[in-house]
Design a protein around this motif. Structure first.
Motif, PDB file in Angstrom:
ATOM      1  N   GLU A   1      89.552  44.134  71.659  1.00 13.59           N
ATOM      2  CA  GLU A   1      90.103  44.742  70.510  1.00 13.59           C
ATOM      3  C   GLU A   1      89.398  44.753  69.119  1.00 13.59           C
ATOM      4  N   ARG A   2      88.299  43.874  69.013  1.00 16.20           N
ATOM      5  CA  ARG A   2      87.380  44.020  68.130  1.00 16.20           C
ATOM      6  C   ARG A   2      85.886  44.124  68.372  1.00 16.20           C
ATOM      7  N   TYR A   3      85.460  45.268  67.802  1.00 17.67           N
ATOM      8  CA  TYR A   3      84.084  45.482  68.169  1.00 17.67           C
ATOM      9  C   TYR A   3      83.323  46.354  67.122  1.00 17.67           C
ATOM     10  N   TYR A   4      82.209  46.759  67.254  1.00 13.88           N
ATOM     11  CA  TYR A   4      81.490  47.604  66.325  1.00 13.88           C
ATOM     12  C   TYR A   4      81.075  49.042  67.051  1.00 13.88           C
ATOM     13  N   ALA A   5      81.135  50.136  66.440  1.00 14.06           N
ATOM     14  CA  ALA A   5      80.867  51.370  66.873  1.00 14.06           C
ATOM     15  C   ALA A   5      79.448  51.491  66.225  1.00 14.06           C
ATOM     16  N   ALA A   6      78.452  52.105  66.845  1.00 16.86           N
ATOM     17  CA  ALA A   6      77.278  52.980  66.124  1.00 16.86           C
ATOM     18  C   ALA A   6      77.096  54.378  66.138  1.00 16.86           C
ATOM     19  N   VAL A   7      76.814  55.063  65.018  1.00 17.14           N
ATOM     20  CA  VAL A   7      76.820  56.376  65.119  1.00 17.14           C
ATOM     21  C   VAL A   7      75.114  56.551  65.064  1.00 17.14           C
ATOM     22  N   CYS A   8      74.546  57.389  66.022  1.00 19.08           N
ATOM     23  CA  CYS A   8      73.152  57.828  65.867  1.00 19.08           C
ATOM     24  C   CYS A   8      72.693  58.843  65.526  1.00 19.08           C
ATOM     25  N   GLN A   9      72.076  59.247  64.512  1.00 17.62           N
ATOM     26  CA  GLN A   9      71.625  60.534  64.429  1.00 17.62           C
ATOM     27  C   GLN A   9      70.353  61.009  64.589  1.00 17.62           C
ATOM     28  N   THR A  10      70.239  62.207  65.148  1.00  8.33           N
ATOM     29  CA  THR A  10      69.073  62.362  65.804  1.00  8.33           C
ATOM     30  C   THR A  10      68.151  63.564  64.945  1.00  8.33           C
ATOM     31  N   ASP A  11      67.030  63.425  65.171  1.00  5.60           N
ATOM     32  CA  ASP A  11      66.114  64.627  64.445  1.00  5.60           C
ATOM     33  C   ASP A  11      65.061  65.154  65.500  1.00  5.60           C
ATOM     34  N   HIS A  12      65.554  65.937  66.433  1.00  9.52           N
ATOM     35  CA  HIS A  12      64.578  66.241  67.355  1.00  9.52           C
ATOM     36  C   HIS A  12      64.116  67.731  67.035  1.00  9.52           C
ATOM     37  N   SER A  13      62.840  68.102  67.726  1.00  5.66           N
ATOM     38  CA  SER A  13      62.593  69.528  67.653  1.00  5.66           C
ATOM     39  C   SER A  13      63.537  70.365  68.443  1.00  5.66           C
ATOM     40  N   GLN A  14      63.551  71.631  68.462  1.00  6.71           N
ATOM     41  CA  GLN A  14      64.545  72.455  69.294  1.00  6.71           C
ATOM     42  C   GLN A  14      63.864  72.761  70.723  1.00  6.71           C
ATOM     43  N   PRO A  15      64.539  72.077  71.562  1.00  7.83           N
ATOM     44  CA  PRO A  15      63.879  72.852  73.116  1.00  7.83           C
ATOM     45  C   PRO A  15      64.283  73.829  73.336  1.00  7.83           C
ATOM     46  N   THR A  16      63.445  74.885  73.980  1.00  2.45           N
ATOM     47  CA  THR A  16      63.675  76.180  74.394  1.00  2.45           C
ATOM     48  C   THR A  16      63.987  76.278  75.795  1.00  2.45           C
ATOM     49  N   HIS A  17      63.789  75.157  76.627  1.00  4.28           N
ATOM     50  CA  HIS A  17      64.043  75.140  78.173  1.00  4.28           C
ATOM     51  C   HIS A  17      64.546  73.778  78.555  1.00  4.28           C
ATOM     52  N   ARG A  18      65.210  73.793  79.429  1.00  9.46           N
ATOM     53  CA  ARG A  18      66.103  72.424  79.856  1.00  9.46           C
ATOM     54  C   ARG A  18      64.820  71.483  80.566  1.00  9.46           C
ATOM     55  N   ASP A  19      63.729  71.986  80.850  1.00 11.89           N
ATOM     56  CA  ASP A  19      62.812  70.973  81.198  1.00 11.89           C
ATOM     57  C   ASP A  19      62.332  69.983  80.149  1.00 11.89           C
ATOM     58  N   GLU A  20      62.595  70.501  78.803  1.00 14.03           N
ATOM     59  CA  GLU A  20      62.448  69.594  77.522  1.00 14.03           C
ATOM     60  C   GLU A  20      63.333  68.497  77.313  1.00 14.03           C
ATOM     61  N   ILE A  21      64.628  68.638  77.707  1.00 12.53           N
ATOM     62  CA  ILE A  21      65.692  67.793  77.594  1.00 12.53           C
ATOM     63  C   ILE A  21      65.415  66.403  77.679  1.00 12.53           C
ATOM     64  N   HIS A  22      64.617  66.036  78.791  1.00 13.19           N
ATOM     65  CA  HIS A  22      64.389  64.509  79.252  1.00 13.19           C
ATOM     66  C   HIS A  22      63.790  63.906  78.165  1.00 13.19           C
ATOM     67  N   ARG A  23      62.670  64.534  77.072  1.00  8.66           N
ATOM     68  CA  ARG A  23      62.236  63.734  76.060  1.00  8.66           C
ATOM     69  C   ARG A  23      63.050  63.393  75.180  1.00  8.66           C
ATOM     70  N   ARG A  24      64.196  64.158  75.000  1.00 12.56           N
ATOM     71  CA  ARG A  24      65.328  63.826  73.832  1.00 12.56           C
ATOM     72  C   ARG A  24      66.036  62.809  74.260  1.00 12.56           C
ATOM     73  N   VAL A  25      66.181  62.819  75.659  1.00 11.43           N
ATOM     74  CA  VAL A  25      67.085  61.542  76.303  1.00 11.43           C
ATOM     75  C   VAL A  25      66.335  60.251  76.266  1.00 11.43           C
ATOM     76  N   ASP A  26      64.691  60.463  76.404  1.00  5.13           N
ATOM     77  CA  ASP A  26      64.011  59.216  76.144  1.00  5.13           C
ATOM     78  C   ASP A  26      64.214  58.622  74.968  1.00  5.13           C
ATOM     79  N   ARG A  27      64.157  59.381  74.002  1.00  5.53           N
ATOM     80  CA  ARG A  27      64.484  58.903  72.487  1.00  5.53           C
ATOM     81  C   ARG A  27      65.809  58.284  72.376  1.00  5.53           C
ATOM     82  N   MET A  28      66.813  58.882  72.927  1.00 13.56           N
ATOM     83  CA  MET A  28      68.241  58.654  72.662  1.00 13.56           C
ATOM     84  C   MET A  28      68.423  57.287  73.223  1.00 13.56           C
ATOM     85  N   LEU A  29      67.957  57.099  74.625  1.00 14.68           N
ATOM     86  CA  LEU A  29      67.980  55.690  75.178  1.00 14.68           C
ATOM     87  C   LEU A  29      67.375  54.591  74.534  1.00 14.68           C
TER      88      LEU A  29
END
Length: 312
Positions: free
Chosen positions: A5-33
């Motif tokens: 019932e009591r916990y904390y939430a975290a909001v995590c803002q990102t500042d990634h460069s814009q991918p142009t292809h789905r193959d680039e998404i994994h690098r964003r996920v690396d950073r978000m993890l």
């Protein structure tokens, strides 16, 4: 399920460069993890962070002009390899991750792209929310409202050990009717994943971001955990993204807020479900959810936006 019932939430803002292809998404996920680890483990001596929220377009933004181009280059199915990585992280840390948004393809709806947010917990994907109000005319994603025969929940609410969580995306929050649907579905924590650009950010005179977040919290007597895109203009043109992510309580008090401006930031704030539930049970005044006079709202009995298109 056991309740936290009591916990904390975290909001995590990102500042990634814009991918142009789905193959680039994994690098964003690396950073978000990595950011999830920072949020949960970094604050462990102080708080139990159980909910981690990322902004809209943290994986990819709709940089192409047509659904066909997005389907060719950036759209991904859900579940996918990235959601699997978030599931693994949620299990290892015992947390819930609102993983921003994906541009989603679905073989059930060929030719359509959805702007989709996934809530992921230790047991996998708990809810998938598809944006109901695309930001016309810039967003070419499809609203579930516009698909004849759409049979999935439009406003899902996930019942979890950290409360009942409901999510909506960015422009959806300019429609009180949309967020009210989540609240009437039982949501106690309303999650906003957003890419809200200047000048409608945190700065006066057009400080829509905090105004809308606070009003939605008040009118639905719910916590609001709102994460906004914070990419610099060079990364996500043509707009600049002011961040200002925040956590708001059920009376509209801002409990924590990121300093406005671009750049990665993690901000944490408390969620007290015991207090919320006590207030919901006790209050007679300012209990808008119980004071609704639905029969009086006759304007909602007529169609305003074009109805669902016939199946083709």
């Amino acid at each position: 399920m056991p309740s936290h019932e009591r916990y904390y939430a975290a909001v995590c803002q990102t500042d990634h460069s814009q991918p142009t292809h789905r193959d680039e998404i994994h690098r964003r996920v690396d950073r978000m993890l990595e950011m999830i680890d920072h949020a949960v483990l970094g604050y462990q001596p102080f708080f139990d962070v159980r909910l981690v929220v990322f902004p809209e377009f943290c994986h990819a933004a709709p940089i192409y002009l047509t659904p066909a181009e997005l389907l060719e280059s950036l759209a991904v199915p859900i579940p996918n390899e990235h959601t699997a990585r978030y599931e693994e992280k949620a299990r290892s840390l015992g947390v819930y991750i609102q993983a921003g948004t994906f541009l989603e393809s679905d073989p059930r709806w060929p030719g359509h792209v959805f702007n989709t947010a996934c809530l992921i917990g230790p047991d996998g994907i708990l809810a998938k929310y598809r944006k109901v109000h695309p930001w016309i005319p810039w967003e070419v994603s499809t609203s579930p409202h516009d698909l004849a025969g759409y049979d999935e929940p439009v406003f899902p609410v996930a019942d979890t050990e950290i409360g009942k969580l409901g999510t909506a995306i960015c422009y959806d929050w300019l429609f009180p009717e949309a967020i009210r649907q989540l609240a009437l579905g039982g949501a106690e924590v309303l999650v906003r994943v957003s890419a809200y650009m200047d000048p409608w950010g945190s700065a006066e005179p057009l400080d829509w971001w905090p105004l809308v977040n606070r009003v939605r919290a008040i009118e639905n007597m719910a916590y609001v955990v709102a994460c906004n895109q914070a990419s610099s203009m060079k990364n996500y043109p043509p707009f600049s993204w002011p961040g200002g992510s925040m956590i708001v309580d059920y009376d509209g008090r801002i409990l924590a807020q990121a300093e406005p401006g671009p750049g990665e930031r993690i901000v944490v704030g408390p969620i007290d479900l015991a207090a919320l539930r006590a207030e919901r049970a006790r209050r007679r005044g300012h209990h808008m959810l119980s004071h609704l006079r639905t029969e009086a709202y006759g304007a909602y009995r007529r169609t305003i936006f074009p109805p669902a298109r016939p199946a083709t």
